[in-house]
Structures are given as structure tokens and as C-alpha cells.
Design an enzyme around this catalytic site. Structure first.
Site, PDB file in Angstrom:
ATOM      1  N   ASP A  11      -0.790  22.046  -8.469  1.00  0.00           N
ATOM      2  CA  ASP A  11      -0.893  20.584  -8.481  1.00  0.00           C
ATOM      3  C   ASP A  11      -0.979  20.189  -9.946  1.00  0.00           C
ATOM      4  OD1 ASP A  11      -0.940  20.425  -5.735  1.00  0.00           O
ATOM      5  OD2 ASP A  11      -3.118  20.370  -5.588  1.00  0.00           O
ATOM      6  N   ASP A 130       0.836  15.239   4.476  1.00  0.00           N
ATOM      7  CA  ASP A 130      -0.610  15.243   4.209  1.00  0.00           C
ATOM      8  C   ASP A 130      -1.296  14.619   5.418  1.00  0.00           C
ATOM      9  OD1 ASP A 130      -0.165  16.295   1.681  1.00  0.00           O
ATOM     10  OD2 ASP A 130      -0.044  14.329   0.729  1.00  0.00           O
TER      11      ASP A 130
END
Length: 260
Positions: A11, A130
Site C-alpha cells: 500500500d 473492499d
């Protein structure tokens, strides 16, 4: 049977690898190119690079970082973050990405996924989902968990059911689904196996589990109980708790077919 894959996830925010808990509480984990190089040397099957603030900041993913990473690593590289149009996908593939992950843009324009798959081949289109567990629902007298998808790096609720959405994305042409449990993200309590099972039992494309790995057993559970094709993890690798080789050896010892 195809070998299962281990995918370290980077990330990236402002050019640095970061790791949070439930999408907040961020810690620095290093330079993305150096981190990717380490995982390449450790035998990662693939590497995923997600620019986690590109969509919310309304900017493009850093092509320069992708280029540097592609020159350094020799395993498939999936890149996501800020992918909104066909040109974004082309630019990322030209920069050296092997696959491109679409998240928020798929929600706003689902047909974008089909268009991308048609243009570039579904093997390089990953839809990232998500999902957060919301109020349970009753189906035929049975209480069932329900998950909803969020966009903008987990910041915006959509009201869309995650399992139904996964099916729709697979039907539209996604070659792979990257499913992150927002509840599990960074908690080290294991994948949301119920969510993974619900999705893997309903789609016929590979599913990557993400969110919640705290030990090697969690990786094995993703495959053996969640039914996924690949397991993605960040914290356990970034901060030196385990290497990719150790993870592969552990999973192989559990009877899971791995590329050792």
C-alpha cells in the site's frame, strides 16, 4: 491443480509503503522499490502495488514508481489506485504492470470493467472489492451475515451487497477478484473466511483473499477454509515477522500445492 499464490501487498501513499489498521492508523514500511525487490528475492509469486490515496486525492497512480518497480522485479505485478479510464490502464501496462486493479471506478461505471477486459484481455483486469460486514439479514429463517462494499480507499459506503457485486464483476469480465475485509485489515486476526467462502462458492474466477493476516496459519486457512486461489498479506512480511519462503514452506506442509 494450480499452485496457490502468495502475494505481498504494497500500500503506497506519497511514495512510501505504509500499513494501517482497518484502513487508518498508518505506519511507514519503506521505499516501494526496495520492498518489492526484497519480496522478489524471497520468491513471491506476485506483488500487488496499491496507491491508496490516488482515488480520494483525484490523481493518477505514480507511473514512475511502477516503472522502477517493473525494472527491479521479475514476478507479475498488479497495480491499482486512481484507475478511472481506459488510458489509465494502458499507461500502467506500458509502465510495466502485468495486471491492473480497478476499485472505485467499477462501482461508478460497472461497464468500464467489461470494456477494459475486452480491450486488454480479462487476464490483466483485477477488480478490487473492499467489503465491510454490516447488519445481518434473515434468509428463509436463517440469520446470514451481509457485507457492503466501500470505495475511495474504504472511506465511502455504497449500500451495494459485496457478494452480489463479486458475481456481477466476474460476469462483466474481471479475470480475478481481490477481496479485502475492511473489518480484518491490519488486525492480524485472520481473513474473514465467511466472506471468502460466500464469494468463492459463487464465482468462477480466481479470488485473492486480503485483510487480517497475523500468522502463517491464517494464510493456509484462506485456501483450505476460504477456498481462495491466492493469499495477500502485508504486515507479516513488511515488518520481518515472516519471509515469503517461510510462508510457502508452511502452506506446503499443510498439503497445499505451492511453487517452492
Amino acid at each position: 491443480m494450480l499452485a496457490k499464490r502468495i502475494i505481498p501487498c504494497l500500500d503506497v501513499d506519497n511514495g512510501r509503503v505504509v500499513k494501517g489498521v482497518q484502513f487508518v492508523d498508518i505506519k511507514d514500511a519503506g521505499d516501494p522499490v526496495e520492498v518489492a525487490k526484497r519480496y522478489n528475492e524471497q520468491g513471491a509469486d506476485e506483488i500487488t502495488f496499491l496507491d491508496i490515496t490516488a482515488t480520494s486525492d483525484e490523481r493518477d497512480t505514480t507511473y514512475h514508481t511502477v516503472e522502477r518497480m517493473a525494472e527491479t522485479v521479475f514476478v507479475p505485478l498488479t497495480v491499482g489506485g486512481g484507475v478511472r479510464k481506459i488510458a489509465d490502464i494502458r499507461n500502467l501496462l506500458n509502465a510495466g504492470a502485468d495486471k491492473v486493479a480497478i476499485n472505485s471506478a467499477a462501482v461508478f461505471t460497472p461497464e468500464f470493467v467489461g470494456e477494459a477486459a475486452q480491450k486488454f484481455g480479462n487476464q490483466c483486469i483485477v477488480v478490487a472489492i473492499d467489503a465491510k460486514r454490516v447488519a445481518d439479514i434473515e434468509v428463509d429463517g436463517i440469520i446470514m451475515p451481509r457485507w457492503e462494499i466501500f470505495t475511495h480507499g474504504g472511506r465511502k459506503p455504497t449500500g451495494i451487497d459485496a457478494v452480489a457485486w463479486a458475481r456481477k464483476m466476474a460476469e462483466l469480465g474481471a479475470g480475478e477478484l481481490l477481496v479485502t475485509s475492511m473489518d480484518g485489515d491490519g488486525t492480524k486476526k485472520g481473513y474473514d473466511l465467511a466472506l471468502m467462502k460466500q464469494i468463492t462458492s459463487r464465482v468462477n474466477v480466481p479470488v485473492i483473499a486480503s485483510g487480517g493476516v497475523g500468522n502463517l496459519q491464517h494464510l493456509a486457512e484462506g485456501v483450505l477454509e476460504g477456498g481462495v486461489d491466492a493469499v495477500l498479506a502485508a504486515s507479516i512480511f513488511h515488518f520481518g515477522e515472516y519471509t515469503v519462503q517461510e510462508a510457502k514452506a508452511y502452506m506446503a506442509a499443510q498439503g497445499i500445492q505451492m511453487r517452492l
